[in-house]
Every structure is written in structure tokens, then in C-alpha cells.
Motif scaffolding. Sequence first.
Motif, mmCIF file in Angstrom:
data_model
loop_
_atom_site.group_PDB
_atom_site.id
_atom_site.type_symbol
_atom_site.label_atom_id
_atom_site.label_comp_id
_atom_site.label_asym_id
_atom_site.label_seq_id
_atom_site.Cartn_x
_atom_site.Cartn_y
_atom_site.Cartn_z
ATOM 1 N N GLU A 1 0.843 -1.209 0.000
ATOM 2 C CA GLU A 1 0.000 0.000 0.000
ATOM 3 C C GLU A 1 0.872 1.251 0.000
ATOM 4 O O GLU A 1 0.576 2.220 -0.704
ATOM 5 N N ARG B 1 2.070 1.638 -3.470
ATOM 6 C CA ARG B 1 1.014 2.168 -4.347
ATOM 7 C C ARG B 1 0.836 3.675 -4.146
ATOM 8 O O ARG B 1 0.653 4.420 -5.115
ATOM 9 N N ARG B 2 0.903 4.111 -2.897
ATOM 10 C CA ARG B 2 0.776 5.563 -2.639
ATOM 11 C C ARG B 2 1.932 6.324 -3.278
ATOM 12 O O ARG B 2 1.737 7.377 -3.862
ATOM 13 N N GLN C 1 3.707 5.382 -5.847
ATOM 14 C CA GLN C 1 3.550 5.345 -7.304
ATOM 15 C C GLN C 1 2.458 6.305 -7.754
ATOM 16 O O GLN C 1 2.575 6.936 -8.796
ATOM 17 N N ALA C 2 1.394 6.442 -6.979
ATOM 18 C CA ALA C 2 0.307 7.359 -7.332
ATOM 19 C C ALA C 2 0.785 8.805 -7.285
ATOM 20 O O ALA C 2 0.260 9.655 -8.010
ATOM 21 N N GLN D 1 2.889 -9.601 -6.263
ATOM 22 C CA GLN D 1 2.911 -8.141 -6.338
ATOM 23 C C GLN D 1 4.202 -7.580 -5.761
ATOM 24 O O GLN D 1 4.771 -6.632 -6.306
ATOM 25 N N VAL E 1 7.058 -5.368 -7.822
ATOM 26 C CA VAL E 1 7.574 -4.079 -7.344
ATOM 27 C C VAL E 1 9.094 -4.117 -7.263
ATOM 28 O O VAL E 1 9.767 -3.145 -7.626
ATOM 29 N N PRO F 1 1.613 -4.677 -13.253
ATOM 30 C CA PRO F 1 1.139 -5.031 -11.914
ATOM 31 C C PRO F 1 -0.265 -5.567 -12.000
ATOM 32 O O PRO F 1 -1.091 -5.038 -12.715
#
Length: 184
Positions: A82, A85-86, A88-89, A138, A142, A150
Motif C-alpha cells: 500500500e 502504491r501511494r 507510485q500514485a 505483487q 515491485v 502489476p
Amino acid sequence: MSLSTPLWVALAVAALGVLGTLAASIVTQVLTRRRDDRRWSLEREERARQWQREDAARWLADRRAAYTELLVVLHEQDRVLEAVRRRQAQALTLDGPVSARLAALSDPIDRAWHAVELLAPGEVTRIAGELTRELRDQGDQVLGRVTGPPGGPAPGDRQERFAALGAAMRKDLGVQIREPDPLR
């Protein structure tokens, strides 16, 4: 006239007395042996039941520990993913501590998964295996160990799978499944 008893009667009475005493001794020994055999048999059965209870308690404790360990490492892997993901966002690159933590989780996940695979029934093993593979894949993507886009379900879907895994584990452990609180 003599009132004496014939010799053979005296010998017969003496022989009957000896035989009666001997028979009483033998009967007493046989009955005592049977009683002891029954008592020992009951003690052996009780010990066997006690060992079965202790074995069942040990297996339950082993499963509980394996389930706890797996859930801890899978939730940690999910938290790290998570964070990735943050980042990457926000178009940030993966920093060293996050990638190091992600790499460090690989061995604990393997150990925890193998313990669950060994001890758990089919339903728990199936759900845990799917979730473990998904999170490991996953993490490998990464870290660049696996190429490709992904994949995997959205985080919300994963939470449903965590809930399903927890429910299956609680069912196996004989823990009453908690109903969601409608006020939350």
C-alpha cells in the motif's frame, strides 16, 4: 463299642479342607487379577484419552500460532505494498527502506505459508495460498524480480479475501465467527 470315626472319613474331611482352602486361594487370586486387569485397562484408556486431548490441544495451539504468524506477515506485506502504491500514485520512486522491507518479508512469508500448508485444512489452505501468492507476486513485481504489468485485485477485494481467510481460520479453530457491528 467304640465311637471312633473311621480313618477314611477323617482323611476325606482333611483333604476337603485342604482342597477348599486351596480353591479359595485360587479363586481369590483369579478375581483379584481380573479386577486389577479391569482397573489397569481403564487407566490405560483414560491415559489414551488424556494423550488424545493433549495432542488435540497441541495441534490447536500449533495451528493458532501458524495462522497468527501468516496473518501478521501478510498484513505487513499488504501495508508495504500500500505504501508502494501511494508512492507510485504520487509519481515518487521506490526508496531503499520500503524496498528493503518488502524484500525482507519474503522468507517470513514462506515460513509462515509452509506451516499453514502443513497444518491447515483444505479451505484455509486454499484461501491462504491464493492470498499469499497474490501478495508475493505483487511484491516481486515491485522489486523487479518479475516483469509484467502489476496485477491482482484491488485493495478492497484483498480486504474481503483477508476477511474470508480470517473467517475460515476462526471456523477451523472453533472460534465463534464475529458478526459485523452494524453501528460501525
